[in-house]
Design a protein around this motif. Structure first.
Motif, PDB file in Angstrom:
ATOM      1  N   ARG A   1      37.585  28.957  38.739  1.00 23.32           N
ATOM      2  CA  ARG A   1      36.339  28.885  37.996  1.00 23.32           C
ATOM      3  C   ARG A   1      35.679  27.544  38.255  1.00 23.32           C
ATOM      4  O   ARG A   1      36.258  26.488  38.002  1.00 23.32           O
ATOM      5  CB  ARG A   1      36.573  29.052  36.500  1.00 23.32           C
ATOM      6  N   TYR A   2      34.456  27.604  38.791  1.00 28.52           N
ATOM      7  CA  TYR A   2      33.670  26.406  39.070  1.00 28.52           C
ATOM      8  C   TYR A   2      32.599  26.238  38.004  1.00 28.52           C
ATOM      9  O   TYR A   2      31.988  27.228  37.552  1.00 28.52           O
ATOM     10  CB  TYR A   2      33.006  26.506  40.446  1.00 28.52           C
ATOM     11  N   SER A   3      32.353  25.015  37.635  1.00 32.85           N
ATOM     12  CA  SER A   3      31.370  24.748  36.590  1.00 32.85           C
ATOM     13  C   SER A   3      29.951  25.010  37.055  1.00 32.85           C
ATOM     14  O   SER A   3      29.047  25.163  36.224  1.00 32.85           O
ATOM     15  CB  SER A   3      31.490  23.297  36.104  1.00 32.85           C
ATOM     16  N   ASP A   4      29.731  25.069  38.378  1.00 32.73           N
ATOM     17  CA  ASP A   4      28.363  25.218  38.858  1.00 32.73           C
ATOM     18  C   ASP A   4      28.019  26.603  39.371  1.00 32.73           C
ATOM     19  O   ASP A   4      26.856  26.962  39.433  1.00 32.73           O
ATOM     20  CB  ASP A   4      28.045  24.171  39.939  1.00 32.73           C
ATOM     21  N   PHE A   5      28.997  27.436  39.781  1.00 34.66           N
ATOM     22  CA  PHE A   5      28.610  28.765  40.234  1.00 34.66           C
ATOM     23  C   PHE A   5      29.496  29.889  39.703  1.00 34.66           C
ATOM     24  O   PHE A   5      29.308  31.054  40.064  1.00 34.66           O
ATOM     25  CB  PHE A   5      28.530  28.832  41.767  1.00 34.66           C
ATOM     26  N   GLY A   6      30.466  29.602  38.858  1.00 35.27           N
ATOM     27  CA  GLY A   6      31.210  30.669  38.221  1.00 35.27           C
ATOM     28  C   GLY A   6      32.583  30.926  38.800  1.00 35.27           C
ATOM     29  O   GLY A   6      33.217  30.017  39.340  1.00 35.27           O
ATOM     30  N   GLU A   7      33.039  32.182  38.697  1.00 41.92           N
ATOM     31  CA  GLU A   7      34.421  32.529  39.028  1.00 41.92           C
ATOM     32  C   GLU A   7      34.512  33.216  40.379  1.00 41.92           C
ATOM     33  O   GLU A   7      33.562  33.837  40.859  1.00 41.92           O
ATOM     34  CB  GLU A   7      35.007  33.459  37.960  1.00 41.92           C
ATOM     35  N   THR A   8      35.720  33.125  40.955  1.00 39.61           N
ATOM     36  CA  THR A   8      36.022  33.848  42.181  1.00 39.61           C
ATOM     37  C   THR A   8      37.516  34.117  42.227  1.00 39.61           C
ATOM     38  O   THR A   8      38.302  33.421  41.562  1.00 39.61           O
ATOM     39  CB  THR A   8      35.578  33.056  43.428  1.00 39.61           C
ATOM     40  N   ALA A   9      37.913  35.131  42.978  1.00 40.54           N
ATOM     41  CA  ALA A   9      39.328  35.475  43.113  1.00 40.54           C
ATOM     42  C   ALA A   9      39.622  35.823  44.560  1.00 40.54           C
ATOM     43  O   ALA A   9      38.771  36.393  45.260  1.00 40.54           O
ATOM     44  CB  ALA A   9      39.679  36.657  42.206  1.00 40.54           C
ATOM     45  N   THR A  10      40.810  35.467  45.013  1.00 37.61           N
ATOM     46  CA  THR A  10      41.233  35.761  46.374  1.00 37.61           C
ATOM     47  C   THR A  10      42.659  36.295  46.347  1.00 37.61           C
ATOM     48  O   THR A  10      43.403  36.077  45.384  1.00 37.61           O
ATOM     49  CB  THR A  10      41.177  34.512  47.270  1.00 37.61           C
ATOM     50  N   ALA A  11      43.033  36.977  47.424  1.00 37.57           N
ATOM     51  CA  ALA A  11      44.374  37.557  47.508  1.00 37.57           C
ATOM     52  C   ALA A  11      44.851  37.546  48.951  1.00 37.57           C
ATOM     53  O   ALA A  11      44.043  37.488  49.886  1.00 37.57           O
ATOM     54  CB  ALA A  11      44.370  38.987  46.966  1.00 37.57           C
ATOM     55  N   LYS A  12      46.177  37.607  49.105  1.00 37.90           N
ATOM     56  CA  LYS A  12      46.770  37.658  50.440  1.00 37.90           C
ATOM     57  C   LYS A  12      48.026  38.515  50.382  1.00 37.90           C
ATOM     58  O   LYS A  12      48.834  38.411  49.459  1.00 37.90           O
ATOM     59  CB  LYS A  12      47.117  36.252  50.936  1.00 37.90           C
ATOM     60  N   LEU A  13      48.182  39.362  51.390  1.00 35.38           N
ATOM     61  CA  LEU A  13      49.385  40.167  51.565  1.00 35.38           C
ATOM     62  C   LEU A  13      49.904  39.925  52.973  1.00 35.38           C
ATOM     63  O   LEU A  13      49.155  40.065  53.952  1.00 35.38           O
ATOM     64  CB  LEU A  13      49.067  41.650  51.365  1.00 35.38           C
ATOM     65  N   SER A  14      51.178  39.543  53.092  1.00 33.44           N
ATOM     66  CA  SER A  14      51.759  39.243  54.396  1.00 33.44           C
ATOM     67  C   SER A  14      53.115  39.930  54.521  1.00 33.44           C
ATOM     68  O   SER A  14      53.763  40.244  53.516  1.00 33.44           O
ATOM     69  CB  SER A  14      51.917  37.731  54.583  1.00 33.44           C
TER      70      SER A  14
ATOM     71  N   LEU B   1      58.148  40.918  64.206  1.00 38.36           N
ATOM     72  CA  LEU B   1      56.729  41.206  64.042  1.00 38.36           C
ATOM     73  C   LEU B   1      56.254  40.588  62.733  1.00 38.36           C
ATOM     74  O   LEU B   1      56.997  40.556  61.744  1.00 38.36           O
ATOM     75  CB  LEU B   1      56.485  42.715  64.010  1.00 38.36           C
ATOM     76  N   ARG B   2      54.998  40.110  62.716  1.00 40.13           N
ATOM     77  CA  ARG B   2      54.460  39.533  61.487  1.00 40.13           C
ATOM     78  C   ARG B   2      52.958  39.789  61.416  1.00 40.13           C
ATOM     79  O   ARG B   2      52.286  39.960  62.441  1.00 40.13           O
ATOM     80  CB  ARG B   2      54.730  38.030  61.419  1.00 40.13           C
ATOM     81  N   GLY B   3      52.441  39.842  60.216  1.00 34.35           N
ATOM     82  CA  GLY B   3      51.022  40.072  60.039  1.00 34.35           C
ATOM     83  C   GLY B   3      50.595  39.776  58.616  1.00 34.35           C
ATOM     84  O   GLY B   3      51.425  39.608  57.715  1.00 34.35           O
ATOM     85  N   ALA B   4      49.282  39.701  58.418  1.00 34.07           N
ATOM     86  CA  ALA B   4      48.758  39.383  57.088  1.00 34.07           C
ATOM     87  C   ALA B   4      47.338  39.898  56.949  1.00 34.07           C
ATOM     88  O   ALA B   4      46.607  40.052  57.936  1.00 34.07           O
ATOM     89  CB  ALA B   4      48.795  37.882  56.838  1.00 34.07           C
ATOM     90  N   ILE B   5      46.972  40.181  55.715  1.00 34.65           N
ATOM     91  CA  ILE B   5      45.592  40.491  55.333  1.00 34.65           C
ATOM     92  C   ILE B   5      45.259  39.587  54.151  1.00 34.65           C
ATOM     93  O   ILE B   5      46.023  39.515  53.187  1.00 34.65           O
ATOM     94  CB  ILE B   5      45.431  41.965  54.928  1.00 34.65           C
ATOM     95  N   SER B   6      44.140  38.891  54.228  1.00 34.08           N
ATOM     96  CA  SER B   6      43.800  37.981  53.139  1.00 34.08           C
ATOM     97  C   SER B   6      42.299  37.903  52.957  1.00 34.08           C
ATOM     98  O   SER B   6      41.519  38.138  53.883  1.00 34.08           O
ATOM     99  CB  SER B   6      44.356  36.580  53.415  1.00 34.08           C
TER     100      SER B   6
END
Length: 832
Positions: free
Chosen positions: A517-530, A541-546
């Motif tokens: 949460r930023y005081s100047d532009f609000g909220e955001t959320a991120t995620a990652k699966l590896s 083998l390895r991989g990820a989506i984020s």
């Protein structure tokens, strides 16, 4: 900053062609993307290497020699919160670069040393772009410099106060200055080549660079080096021999025991570098001669660092580090010939060359406490960083004051500071024959940004200001005005949860989520699966989506200035304004939003005895990308002229969202170590094949009719082709007792420095640079080294005379390896 080498705004944008084709902007025809072929070739070569290595890994393969440390044994702390994870066991691709490898080069700049051995990183050496000459940004996978997060000992580093507003690679970014930490203070650098916003927060779209400081309780060393460029300079109009850029550096470090187990490591470096000059003949005045100073700036700097750790209580450690750098750097703007309307013959009868002086004072402080609470490994830390840039224009004048003008101006200052408080906790639980590592944390960050005005003569229009032909303010770099002064702050709170589970059968699955949460532009959320699957001891083998994001920096949100921008043959006073200002809104500006990204990666790890190979493909899509708009000139329309008139400028620009881009490519890293009796050979080959395509650009939202172009051809092509689409680095380290030799070759694909139309495009051409160093250690304490960077004196292609009317930019300043030629050096070091 003022743009001594700015280009005129272009017109027109284009639609993105198919993924494996690009439009040839010179002919309008579709062409097969050369990097598409390179990706296919790389895949084929990797398959062949995998087959060969599988044969090596067959039963009966000879074991490693006794005492021969496998290159895969390097333990990493970046990209994972599981303790004891090695580089090749990681779920994401990670490069580990030792401090010794960084220091065994001619350069003393960490960013340049990093770029010379890591194909995915580039460090362009721009010139005649004002503050960016002194505070140069680095790029990862060709993305914007501020889309890579920089950590120091795992803690977020602070950005520079500079925002790059000129026509160079990284235009519009406000990035971390990697050169504020000296190489002598570093134990190693870890480069995570994967999106990691869910793990580390804003900015980690391209990846993460983690600078790990040296830790030592005892011992020490000192190094003295000297080098200079000795080069044959062949420009479009003339040839000459250059012996310049003399560089002296002295560094030392000392480990000190604190109690029975604690440590204090002190490091320091002093650097003195003379400027280089690679301009062409200036034919605007007689006699024709080199009037510019197109090259590296003059630099004098000193840096001090301390890193400490002390056990306290039962299983707890108090730790901290601090650093300070003072850098005094002077570059040159475009020369003013005697006939220039803004020259005052009484002061400069032969014209003058404005010099732009930047004094950077950079401070870093951090402290923390780590230990265990109820089985949870806990880390509480506080950090503070501050960068102040003081600007001066020297050897210049304000034409509106005539002969009474000062020749040395205080232009004002930029200041950025950052305070971070963080709590991290991790614990491993047995689970279904394996284990799951649970990590969680909280972070609070406060940022501040300030602009201080310069002296009145640096920006005012003096007694002759009624003459519209004269430019007000200091020539080369106009000072910050009282109307530019700002003092802004914001805060951010974030929380994350990071899980990594290992199962029977060689499966590892990781997941992370983060909310901010930023005081100047609000909220955001991120995620990652590896995920990772170790199919065999020798193959995985390895991989990820984020998903990722980058918040608009305070510099991008609030920077404002008036600058002298060269739009050949004229110099226009150009204002840079916040996107929400009245003038920007009238021209099409909107409130800034965060950049968002989605990152896909897939690769494999192969190891057989002393051989290792990693291949990782990636696909990154970024939307709402931030950039600096075109310079919208008063001459565009009477309506624009009316908007600009009250501000006393001939053009205006502001930051905008709305760019969508797609980046795809592959990183290949191979290494082989072989003992040879009493000697040893370490071979490595690494390559980055990268392709960027801009698929959408912002259009004007203003009520202007017609609407000006906000993002034009040259800005699009800078993103797409301003960094190498192919870079390959091969090296060989050979040791025989006390003798060591390092040979390195780096291939750079062609880079485009675009103009407003295809006819004004400039190419660097393809180039291969060879570095060579030989070392000898005497009595196991004193090491002598001699070497050459760019041994064969390779330059980028010359700028044609037709595109260089002033003779200043004799070579493309987009060149990823610079344009200084051969650098010879000697170094002596002693350790105790």
């Amino acid at each position: 900053m003022s743009c001594a080498s700015g280009r005129p705004p272009g017109t027109g944008a284009r639609n993105s062609p198919h993924a494996d084709q690009k439009t040839d902007h010179a002919t309008g025809r579709n062409r097969v993307n050369p990097n598409f072929r390179a990706l296919l070739l790389a895949s084929a070569l990797s398959a062949v290497a995998a087959t060969a290595a599988q044969a090596q890994a067959a039963p009966g393969a000879p074991p490693q020699g006794e005492g021969d440390t496998a290159p895969s044994d390097e333990i990493v702390v970046t990209g994972t919160r599981v303790q004891g994870r090695s580089r090749l066991d990681s779920v994401s691709p990670i490069d580990v670069l030792s401090g010794a490898a960084l220091r065994q080069q001619g350069t003393t700049e960490v960013a340049e040393a990093l770029a010379s051995i890591t194909p995915s990183i580039d460090f362009p050496r721009a010139s005649a772009v004002d503050g960016t000459d002194s505070i140069r940004p680095a790029t990862l996978r060709g993305l914007s410099p501020d889309q890579t997060l920089v950590l120091v000992n795992g803690v977020r580093g602070h950005a520079s106060a500079l925002v790059n507003v000129n026509g160079s690679v990284g235009r519009g970014s406000a990035a971390v200055d990697l050169n504020t930490i000296p190489g002598v203070a570093l134990e190693r650098i870890e480069v995570l080549r994967d999106g990691a916003s869910a793990q580390y927060g804003s900015d980690a779209i391209a990846g993460v660079i983690n600078l790990r400081l040296r830790q030592a309780r005892e011992g020490g060393g000192a190094t003295l080096s000297y080098g200079q460029y000795r080069s044959d300079v062949k420009t479009a109009l003339a040839s000459r021999t250059a012996h310049d850029g003399e560089t002296w550096s002295a560094s030392a470090w000392q480990g000190i025991a604190l109690g029975a187990e604690g440590y204090l490591t002190l490091s320091g470096e002093y650097l003195h570098r003379n400027p280089t000059s690679r301009g062409d003949l200036d034919t605007r005045a007689t006699p024709a001669r080199v009037r510019s100073r197109f090259g590296d700036p003059a630099v004098e700097q000193y840096t001090l660092y301390a890193n400490a750790g002390l056990p306290v209580g039962d299983g707890w450690e108090l730790y901290g580090w601090g650093g300070y750098q003072h850098r005094d750097s002077t570059s040159a703007a475009f020369p003013r010939v005697p006939s220039n309307v803004n020259n005052v013959a009484a002061l400069y009868p032969d014209g003058f060359l404005p010099l732009i002086n930047v004094r950077s004072r950079d401070l870093t402080l951090a402290t923390g406490l780590r230990g265990e609470v109820s089985g949870w490994k806990t880390d509480i830390n506080l950090s503070y960083g501050r960068n102040q840039l003081d600007f001066r224009t020297r050897n210049s004048l304000n034409a509106t004051y005539g002969a009474a003008s000062p020749t040395d101006f205080d232009d004002g200052s930029l200041i950025y500071d950052q305070f971070v408080a963080a709590l991290d906790a991790a614990r491993e639980y047995p689970f279904s024959g394996g284990a799951v590592n649970v990590a969680a944390g909280l972070e609070y960050r406060r940022e501040g940004y300030e602009i201080r005005a310069g002296q009145p003569e640096s920006y005012n229009r003096g007694p002759l200001g009624g003459n519209s032909a004269l430019t007000g303010g200091a020539q080369g770099f106009i000072g910050f005005q009282p109307s530019n002064a700002v003092d802004r702050h914001r805060n951010n709170v974030s929380a994350y949860l990071d899980l990594e589970a290992r199962f029977d059968g060689g499966f590892t699955i990781g997941g992370a989520v983060r909310g901010e949460r930023y005081s100047d532009f609000g909220e955001t959320a991120t995620a990652k699966l590896s995920a990772r699957w170790d199919a065999a001891d020798w193959f995985a083998l390895r991989g990820a989506i984020s998903s990722g994001f980058r918040a608009p920096s305070l510099q991008q949100s609030y920077f404002t200035s008036t600058a002298s921008v060269v739009v050949a043959p004229n110099i226009l006073e150009t204002g840079t304004y916040p996107a929400t200002s009245t003038i920007a809104a009238a021209l099409g500006g909107l409130p800034l939003e965060p950049e968002k990204s989605v990152n896909y990666s897939l690769g494999f790890v192969l190891r057989a005895g002393r051989f290792e190979l990693t291949v990782d493909g990636y696909h990154i899509r970024i939307r709402d990308q931030l950039a600096l708009s075109e310079n919208i000139q008063a001459s565009f329309s009477p309506q624009v002229a009316t908007i600009l008139a009250p501000f006393g400028v001939q053009a205006a620009r502001f930051f905008i969202n709305g760019i969508t881009s797609r980046t795809q490519g592959v990183d290949i890293v191979a290494r082989y170590r072989q003992p040879l009796g009493s000697s040893a050979l370490d071979l490595s080959l690494a390559a980055n094949f990268n392709d960027i395509d801009v698929t959408r650009v912002p259009t004007s939202t203003a009520t202007l009719n017609p609407s000006p172009t906000l993002f034009a051809r040259n800005r699009i092509l800078t993103i797409e082709q301003g960094t190498p689409r192919t870079k390959i680095v091969g090296s060989a380290d050979w040791t025989l007792g006390d003798l060591g030799i390092t040979a390195r070759a780096a291939y750079y694909g062609d880079v485009l420095q675009p103009g407003t139309v295809a006819a004004s495009d400039i190419h660097t051409g393809k180039a291969t640079l060879v570095d060579l160093e030989a070392r000898y250690t005497l009595a196991d304490r004193i090491t002598f080294a001699i070497g050459a960077d760019n041994l064969f004196d390779v330059y980028p292609d010359k700028v044609p005379t037709a595109l260089n009317s002033t003779g200043v930019t004799a070579f493309p300043y987009y060149s990823p390896f610079g344009f200084n030629g051969r650098y010879l050096y000697a170094r002596v070091g002693v350790r105790w």
